[in-house]
Design a protein around this motif. Structure first.
Motif, mmCIF file in Angstrom:
data_model
loop_
_atom_site.group_PDB
_atom_site.id
_atom_site.type_symbol
_atom_site.label_atom_id
_atom_site.label_comp_id
_atom_site.label_asym_id
_atom_site.label_seq_id
_atom_site.Cartn_x
_atom_site.Cartn_y
_atom_site.Cartn_z
ATOM 1 N N GLN A 10 -53.378 -12.278 54.956
ATOM 2 C CA GLN A 10 -52.364 -11.849 55.915
ATOM 3 C C GLN A 10 -52.660 -12.399 57.303
ATOM 4 N N PRO A 41 -47.056 -12.199 51.012
ATOM 5 C CA PRO A 41 -47.194 -11.991 52.461
ATOM 6 C C PRO A 41 -46.165 -11.008 53.024
ATOM 7 N N LYS A 42 -46.560 -10.355 54.093
ATOM 8 C CA LYS A 42 -45.656 -9.482 54.841
ATOM 9 C C LYS A 42 -45.151 -10.276 56.040
#
Length: 437
Positions: free
Chosen positions: A353, A368-369
């Protein structure tokens, strides 16, 4: 991207000039020795950027977060521009003074592995559960003689950043094929607008889009033959690819000062809205996101060719050159444990991340954010890479060869772009470099 002035130890906040490779090796050797202070274990990380903090914020942020989570470990980061970095490593390998962990081209890593200078990371990566989280193609690409010699540093997702407003303002739509792109270039040139922003000065490596073109003209099927000499670079397919570059040049696709413009100046040209496309990769996402053009920017994997060879619906989304670990680390239990901890953190969800937060795609299976507003530019690249039916080569072509062959590939492409080489001469230039191996 590679910088210009060497900067050793992340505790040195200003660059220290290094004039000779010997001086660089002394620095590498010093970094490679144990330097425990207050009970801490020191490991060294040597990278391909002179100023790692500025040029590679993702790696810097991972190191900072790792040290915060592991106060008993110091990571000393050093860096040089790519050519000097590789030269220093080559000399250090001969004297067995390599850094503990370092970035290196695959071809150089395989030579070091053969010379017993690198650890086989298979047991470590398996023990940490990392192998199962890496793409099979990545593991295969970093395996030689049954040994996994490296792990992915960052994802190499390259293509063309597109300013859709420039196209729309000139009455043009998004191209799909090479013929479409050629028509766009002619139309934009007639209005004095640059189609593709590139910069050859001090950055001959900045030809990422055209490395993808090699794969659209059969590179992956030819790779083994090119490496063992049974296939020639100056083959009809590659010459045809260079001819298409020449067509774009003649259509006025490139800036008139492409030969004197640096890569950073090419980026600035795009950020100022003065070019429709930028030849680059995900590392430019953060700069684009912070610019005025961000709302209008998308990512494109590049044109398909009616006369290409093999799969056309491809995107260059591969692991870049690997991170490797010196064999001597295995002889020091404290260092080995610290390096294991570092690798575990780097490939953890937290570490991945951090990559994403610094404009890089994850290299593991981590989802992923992404902030749809603050990271819209990076999201467009990841969306393109994950589009239906899109595939990726196993490796970027230049990373499979020794550095002098890679340099010849870059020079051949820019030679055509600058009208200094004919397509046949460009292909012959690379073949000569291969013949000299």
């Amino acid at each position: 991207m590679p910088g210009q002035n060497p900067s050793w130890s992340r505790r040195l906040r200003r660059p220290v000039g290094v004039g000779l490779a010997v001086t660089a090796i002394l620095s590498l050797a010093a970094c490679s020795s144990d330097a425990d202070e207050g009970g801490k274990t020191t490991i060294t990380l040597s990278m391909q950027n002179a100023d790692v903090k500025t040029a590679d914020p993702a790696t810097w942020a991972i190191v900072e977060a790792f040290e915060d989570a592991n106060p008993d470990v110091d990571v000393e980061v050093s860096g040089q521009p790519v050519a000097e970095h590789l030269q220093s490593l080559s000399i250090a390998a001969q004297s067995d003074t390599l850094p503990d962990v370092f970035w290196v081209y695959k071809a150089n890593a395989e030579e070091m592995l053969e010379g017993d200078r690198l650890m086989d990371l298979s047991p470590v990566l398996d023990e940490l559960g990392i192998l199962d989280r890496l793409p099979d193609s990545t593991v295969a690409n970093y395996t030689a003689d049954g040994k996994v010699f490296g792990a992915p540093y960052q994802g190499l997702l390259t293509g063309l950043w597109v300013n859709s407003k420039v196209l729309a303002d000139n009455g043009l739509s998004m191209p799909k094929t090479f013929d479409d792109l050629l028509a766009v270039a002619r139309a934009l040139d007639a209005k004095g607008v640059v189609t593709i922003s590139n910069g050859a000065s001090q950055s001959a490596f900045s030809v990422w889009q055209f490395l993808v073109w090699l794969d659209r003209f059969g590179f992956e099927d030819k790779a083994d033959g090119l490496l063992d000499g049974s296939e020639k670079w100056d083959n009809p397919d590659f010459i045809r690819m260079y001819e298409h570059i020449a067509e774009l040049r003649d259509a006025g696709a490139f800036s008139s000062n492409v030969s004197t413009q640096t890569y950073q100046q090419a980026v600035d040209q795009f950020l100022q809205g003065k070019a429709a496309f930028l030849d680059s990769g995900v590392w430019a996402a953060s700069a684009i996101q912070e610019s005025k053009v961000a709302p209008d920017v998308d990512f494109w994997r590049g044109p398909e060719f009616s006369d290409g060879v093999g799969e056309q619906n491809i995107v260059m989304n591969v692991a870049s050159a690997p991170l490797v670990v010196a064999e001597k680390v295995a002889e020091d239990d404290a260092k080995l444990d610290a390096v294991k901890d570092f690798l575990e953190f780097y490939y953890s969800d937290e570490g991945q991340q951090i990559l994403v937060d610094n404009g890089q795609p994850p290299v593991t299976d981590y989802e992923p954010k992404l902030d749809p507003v603050k990271q819209s530019v990076l999201a467009s690249a990841i969306d393109e890479a994950q589009a239906d039916d899109v595939t990726s080569p196993e490796s970027q072509p230049d990373l499979l060869f020794p550095v002098d062959v890679s340099n010849a590939i870059y020079d051949s492409i820019y030679g055509v772009i600058q009208d200094q080489l004919s397509p046949s001469e460009a292909a012959a230039l690379v073949q000569k470099a291969l013949d000299n191996q």
